[in-house]
Design a protein around this motif. Structure first.
Motif, short mmCIF file in Angstrom:
data_model
loop_
_atom_site.label_atom_id
_atom_site.label_comp_id
_atom_site.label_asym_id
_atom_site.label_seq_id
_atom_site.Cartn_x
_atom_site.Cartn_y
_atom_site.Cartn_z
N LYS A 159 14.41 -4.91 23.14
CA LYS A 159 14.80 -4.41 21.83
C LYS A 159 14.93 -5.60 20.90
CE LYS A 159 17.51 -0.42 23.41
NZ LYS A 159 17.58 -0.65 24.83
N THR A 160 14.64 -5.35 19.65
CA THR A 160 14.83 -6.39 18.66
C THR A 160 16.13 -6.12 17.92
OG1 THR A 160 13.59 -5.17 17.00
CG2 THR A 160 12.37 -6.71 18.36
N GLY A 161 16.76 -7.16 17.40
CA GLY A 161 17.99 -6.99 16.67
C GLY A 161 19.16 -6.78 17.60
N GLY A 162 20.35 -6.48 17.00
CA GLY A 162 21.55 -6.27 17.78
C GLY A 162 21.52 -4.94 18.50
N ALA A 163 22.50 -4.80 19.43
CA ALA A 163 22.55 -3.59 20.25
C ALA A 163 22.80 -2.35 19.42
CB ALA A 163 23.63 -3.75 21.31
N ASP A 164 23.46 -2.52 18.25
CA ASP A 164 23.77 -1.36 17.42
C ASP A 164 22.78 -1.18 16.28
OD1 ASP A 164 25.54 0.86 17.02
OD2 ASP A 164 26.32 -0.16 15.25
N GLY A 196 13.10 -2.13 12.89
CA GLY A 196 13.14 -2.86 11.63
C GLY A 196 11.80 -3.10 10.97
N LYS A 197 10.69 -2.65 11.61
CA LYS A 197 9.36 -2.88 11.07
C LYS A 197 8.74 -1.57 10.57
CE LYS A 197 8.61 -6.65 14.36
NZ LYS A 197 7.79 -7.12 15.52
N PRO A 198 8.19 -1.55 9.34
CA PRO A 198 7.57 -0.33 8.81
C PRO A 198 6.39 0.10 9.67
CG PRO A 198 7.91 -1.95 7.08
CD PRO A 198 8.16 -2.66 8.37
N VAL A 199 6.29 1.41 9.92
CA VAL A 199 5.17 1.96 10.69
C VAL A 199 4.63 3.19 9.98
CG1 VAL A 199 6.07 1.13 12.91
CG2 VAL A 199 6.69 3.42 12.11
N ARG A 200 3.35 3.47 10.26
CA ARG A 200 2.71 4.73 9.87
C ARG A 200 1.98 5.23 11.12
NH1 ARG A 200 2.98 6.11 4.71
NH2 ARG A 200 1.39 7.71 4.99
N LEU A 201 2.58 6.17 11.79
CA LEU A 201 2.04 6.65 13.06
C LEU A 201 0.91 7.64 12.81
CD1 LEU A 201 5.39 7.17 15.00
CD2 LEU A 201 3.94 5.14 14.91
#
Length: 286
Positions: A8-13, A77-82
């Motif tokens: 996971k990226t970023g903190g646990a929360d 935290g990263k923009p996506v277009r699925l």
């Protein structure tokens, strides 16, 4: 077999999935507008709303069936277009629909690995690794606290709550970090609904972020950490558990303004004692 997602990226929360001002338009129909939603690890986010509120459209966007037209959809935290549900699965976002996508006459273990069967032996003599699939199914179900007497029994012979539970365990095994549950208790009785709610809580304990789509505020309040109420494609309420009571959630779900108007109309009808009707509660965001 799909790989399990552990990094996971970023903190646990930090949110695994975040929607910021998301909107969706179908021709002249605005299905969603300005939707903000955070899905965090080990938390259950309940999305409530009546028929036509926009819950199905929201599911389709998060699960990759449809793309949003406005706002941002972020994963880690990263923009996506699925473009499709496979891309969502690759990011660890799995959806369990009401129909469960199971084959009723096939055994439990076959349904657990449906479309992702394990094989053994060199090509062209490769064959199904039945023993490993049975063993893995039993281990994964047991890890979720699900104990079935016979994995050979057709999955269609299980109760609705048990089938939902198997589908949840399957999604966890195949790498889900975010689990979207589409009205899992809608067609179930009280006891079987309790079974499903138990395994929603179990998925949360294993660190998954859960999106629980429902129209039942009582079921939502039993397991929910955050509540988002949709009405006509917009957020009617967006509140954490500590900021809303079950009574307030129920009132918001039912539509406090509409109930107040209805109570006023009923006061004009002879034979109806409106003083005996429940009071309309002012809720957060109203």
């Amino acid at each position: 077999m799909a790989s399990k997602h552990t990094a996971k990226t970023g903190g646990a929360d930090e949110p695994v999935v975040r929607l910021k001002g998301v909107g969706k338009v179908y021709g002249n129909v605005r299905a969603l507008e300005g939707i903000d939603l955070d899905v965090r690890p080990g938390k259950v986010t309940c999305v409530l709303g009546d028929n036509g509120a926009g819950k199905s459209t929201l599911i389709k966007i998060v699960s990759g069936l449809h793309q949003h037209d406005e706002g941002e959809y972020l994963v880690d935290g990263k923009p996506v277009r699925l473009n499709n549900p496979r891309e969502a699965l690759d990011l660890g976002i799995a959806t369990v629909y009401q129909d469960l996508a199971t084959v009723p006459l096939l055994p439990v273990w076959r349904n657990f690995f449906l479309g992702s069967e394990l094989t053994k032996g060199p090509w062209p003599f490769r064959r199904l690794d039945i023993e490993r699939m049975k063993r893995t199914t039993d281990e994964e179900l047991s890890a979720m606290g699900i104990h079935l007497d016979n994995l050979e029994q057709p999955i269609g012979t299980l109760s609705g709550g048990q089938r939902q539970s198997v589908a949840i365990a399957r999604a966890v095994h195949f790498g889900a970090r975010v689990l979207i549950l589409d009205e899992p208790t809608a067609a179930l009785g009280v006891k079987q609904s309790g079974v499903v709610l138990k395994y929603i809580a179990a998925a949360r304990e294993r660190g998954l972020g859960v999106i629980f789509i429902t129209h039942n505020p009582h079921h939502a309040y039993m397991v929910g950490d955050h509540f988002s109420v949709l009405r006509l494609g917009a957020l009617e309420m967006n509140a954490s558990r500590e900021d809303v009571s079950l009574e307030e959630l129920t009132n918001h779900m039912a539509g406090g303004a509409e109930l107040a108007a209805l109570k006023h109309e009923l006061s004009q009808v002879r034979g109806v004692d409106v003083e005996e009707l429940p009071e309309v509660v002012n809720t957060p965001g109203s």
